[in-house]
Motif scaffolding. Structure first.
Motif, PDB file in Angstrom:
ATOM      1  N   ALA A  34      27.166  48.841  40.889  1.00 11.44           N
ATOM      2  CA  ALA A  34      28.212  49.312  41.804  1.00 11.44           C
ATOM      3  C   ALA A  34      28.593  50.762  41.520  1.00 11.44           C
ATOM      4  N   ALA A  35      28.677  51.131  40.249  1.00 11.62           N
ATOM      5  CA  ALA A  35      29.070  52.488  39.887  1.00 11.62           C
ATOM      6  C   ALA A  35      28.066  53.526  40.377  1.00 11.62           C
ATOM      7  N   PHE A  36      26.784  53.179  40.361  1.00  9.55           N
ATOM      8  CA  PHE A  36      25.756  54.121  40.796  1.00  9.55           C
ATOM      9  C   PHE A  36      25.366  53.950  42.257  1.00  9.55           C
ATOM     10  N   GLY A  37      26.116  53.154  42.990  1.00  7.99           N
ATOM     11  CA  GLY A  37      25.913  53.033  44.417  1.00  7.99           C
ATOM     12  C   GLY A  37      24.694  52.220  44.845  1.00  7.99           C
ATOM     13  N   VAL A  38      24.097  51.484  43.924  1.00  9.73           N
ATOM     14  CA  VAL A  38      22.944  50.650  44.268  1.00  9.73           C
ATOM     15  C   VAL A  38      23.388  49.502  45.185  1.00  9.73           C
ATOM     16  N   ILE A  39      24.562  48.985  44.908  1.00 11.61           N
ATOM     17  CA  ILE A  39      25.157  47.968  45.782  1.00 11.61           C
ATOM     18  C   ILE A  39      26.465  48.536  46.310  1.00 11.61           C
ATOM     19  N   GLY A  40      26.767  48.268  47.524  1.00 10.11           N
ATOM     20  CA  GLY A  40      27.947  48.843  48.156  1.00 10.11           C
ATOM     21  C   GLY A  40      29.169  47.944  48.095  1.00 10.11           C
ATOM     22  N   TRP A  41      29.530  47.522  46.893  1.00  7.65           N
ATOM     23  CA  TRP A  41      30.684  46.641  46.747  1.00  7.65           C
ATOM     24  C   TRP A  41      31.958  47.464  46.580  1.00  7.65           C
ATOM     25  N   SER A  42      33.043  46.931  47.118  1.00  4.20           N
ATOM     26  CA  SER A  42      34.351  47.553  46.912  1.00  4.20           C
ATOM     27  C   SER A  42      34.872  47.152  45.532  1.00  4.20           C
ATOM     28  N   CYS A  43      35.941  47.809  45.121  1.00  6.60           N
ATOM     29  CA  CYS A  43      36.551  47.457  43.831  1.00  6.60           C
ATOM     30  C   CYS A  43      37.022  46.007  43.821  1.00  6.60           C
ATOM     31  N   ALA A  44      37.548  45.551  44.949  1.00  7.27           N
ATOM     32  CA  ALA A  44      38.012  44.164  45.043  1.00  7.27           C
ATOM     33  C   ALA A  44      36.851  43.179  44.922  1.00  7.27           C
ATOM     34  N   GLN A  45      35.710  43.518  45.501  1.00  5.92           N
ATOM     35  CA  GLN A  45      34.552  42.632  45.404  1.00  5.92           C
ATOM     36  C   GLN A  45      34.013  42.589  43.973  1.00  5.92           C
ATOM     37  N   ILE A  46      33.979  43.731  43.323  1.00  2.74           N
ATOM     38  CA  ILE A  46      33.529  43.757  41.930  1.00  2.74           C
ATOM     39  C   ILE A  46      34.472  42.930  41.064  1.00  2.74           C
ATOM     40  N   ALA A  47      35.765  43.079  41.282  1.00  3.15           N
ATOM     41  CA  ALA A  47      36.749  42.307  40.520  1.00  3.15           C
ATOM     42  C   ALA A  47      36.576  40.810  40.765  1.00  3.15           C
ATOM     43  N   ALA A  48      36.292  40.423  42.011  1.00  2.00           N
ATOM     44  CA  ALA A  48      36.101  39.011  42.333  1.00  2.00           C
ATOM     45  C   ALA A  48      34.852  38.453  41.642  1.00  2.00           C
ATOM     46  N   VAL A  49      33.777  39.220  41.648  1.00  5.90           N
ATOM     47  CA  VAL A  49      32.550  38.781  40.969  1.00  5.90           C
ATOM     48  C   VAL A  49      32.793  38.680  39.468  1.00  5.90           C
ATOM     49  N   ASN A  50      33.470  39.668  38.893  1.00  8.89           N
ATOM     50  CA  ASN A  50      33.782  39.618  37.461  1.00  8.89           C
ATOM     51  C   ASN A  50      34.637  38.392  37.131  1.00  8.89           C
ATOM     52  N   ALA A  51      35.604  38.088  37.959  1.00 12.17           N
ATOM     53  CA  ALA A  51      36.460  36.924  37.724  1.00 12.17           C
ATOM     54  C   ALA A  51      35.661  35.623  37.812  1.00 12.17           C
ATOM     55  N   ALA A  52      34.772  35.529  38.791  1.00 13.36           N
ATOM     56  CA  ALA A  52      33.958  34.316  38.946  1.00 13.36           C
ATOM     57  C   ALA A  52      33.018  34.143  37.752  1.00 13.36           C
ATOM     58  N   VAL A  53      32.385  35.220  37.318  1.00  9.50           N
ATOM     59  CA  VAL A  53      31.485  35.147  36.169  1.00  9.50           C
ATOM     60  C   VAL A  53      32.274  34.775  34.909  1.00  9.50           C
ATOM     61  N   ALA A  54      33.434  35.393  34.721  1.00  8.62           N
ATOM     62  CA  ALA A  54      34.260  35.091  33.549  1.00  8.62           C
ATOM     63  C   ALA A  54      34.698  33.628  33.542  1.00  8.62           C
ATOM     64  N   ALA A  55      35.102  33.102  34.692  1.00  5.52           N
ATOM     65  CA  ALA A  55      35.530  31.711  34.763  1.00  5.52           C
ATOM     66  C   ALA A  55      34.376  30.759  34.465  1.00  5.52           C
ATOM     67  N   ALA A  56      33.230  31.005  35.080  1.00  9.47           N
ATOM     68  CA  ALA A  56      32.080  30.121  34.871  1.00  9.47           C
ATOM     69  C   ALA A  56      31.612  30.138  33.420  1.00  9.47           C
ATOM     70  N   PHE A  57      31.448  31.334  32.873  1.00 13.74           N
ATOM     71  CA  PHE A  57      30.986  31.420  31.496  1.00 13.74           C
ATOM     72  C   PHE A  57      32.070  31.000  30.502  1.00 13.74           C
ATOM     73  N   GLY A  58      33.326  31.154  30.864  1.00  6.04           N
ATOM     74  CA  GLY A  58      34.402  30.666  29.994  1.00  6.04           C
ATOM     75  C   GLY A  58      34.344  29.165  29.815  1.00  6.04           C
ATOM     76  N   VAL A  59      34.128  28.448  30.906  1.00  4.04           N
ATOM     77  CA  VAL A  59      34.002  26.988  30.832  1.00  4.04           C
ATOM     78  C   VAL A  59      32.768  26.602  30.017  1.00  4.04           C
ATOM     79  N   ILE A  60      31.653  27.262  30.282  1.00  6.90           N
ATOM     80  CA  ILE A  60      30.414  26.961  29.564  1.00  6.90           C
ATOM     81  C   ILE A  60      30.569  27.268  28.071  1.00  6.90           C
ATOM     82  N   THR A  61      31.141  28.425  27.758  1.00  6.27           N
ATOM     83  CA  THR A  61      31.308  28.820  26.368  1.00  6.27           C
ATOM     84  C   THR A  61      32.224  27.854  25.632  1.00  6.27           C
ATOM     85  N   ARG A  62      33.315  27.463  26.264  1.00  6.79           N
ATOM     86  CA  ARG A  62      34.231  26.526  25.618  1.00  6.79           C
ATOM     87  C   ARG A  62      33.538  25.207  25.329  1.00  6.79           C
ATOM     88  N   ARG A  63      32.755  24.740  26.257  1.00  4.38           N
ATOM     89  CA  ARG A  63      32.040  23.478  26.078  1.00  4.38           C
ATOM     90  C   ARG A  63      31.026  23.567  24.933  1.00  4.38           C
TER      91      ARG A  63
END
Length: 81
Positions: free
Chosen positions: A22-51
């Protein structure tokens, strides 16, 4: 398999990849979209890591045998044999 031993490494790699793309413009995501993807990845891996890494209230070895504290008593040090 590295995923079962080090799920956090994969999480960090995905964060870095998405944010760099996103920073280098390869994908045209907005800041909100990047934040949403980061939140989804963090939630998914948080559950997996805890398990994968959180001790259980009734710890067992790979063969299903019950583990006991190393001292055999009611130690609170959480060291198991």
């Amino acid at each position: 398999m590295i995923f079962k031993r080090e799920p956090v490494i994969l999480q960090v790699a995905l964060f870095a990849l998405f944010n760099l793309l996103a920073a280098f413009g390869v994908i045209g995501w907005s800041c909100a979209q990047i934040a949403a993807v980061n939140a989804a990845v963090a939630a998914a891996f948080g559950v997996i890591t805890r398990r994968l890494v959180t001790p259980l209230s009734d710890p067992r070895d790979a063969h299903g045998r019950r583990l006991a504290p190393a001292g055999g008593g009611q130690d609170d040090d959480r060291s198991y044999r």
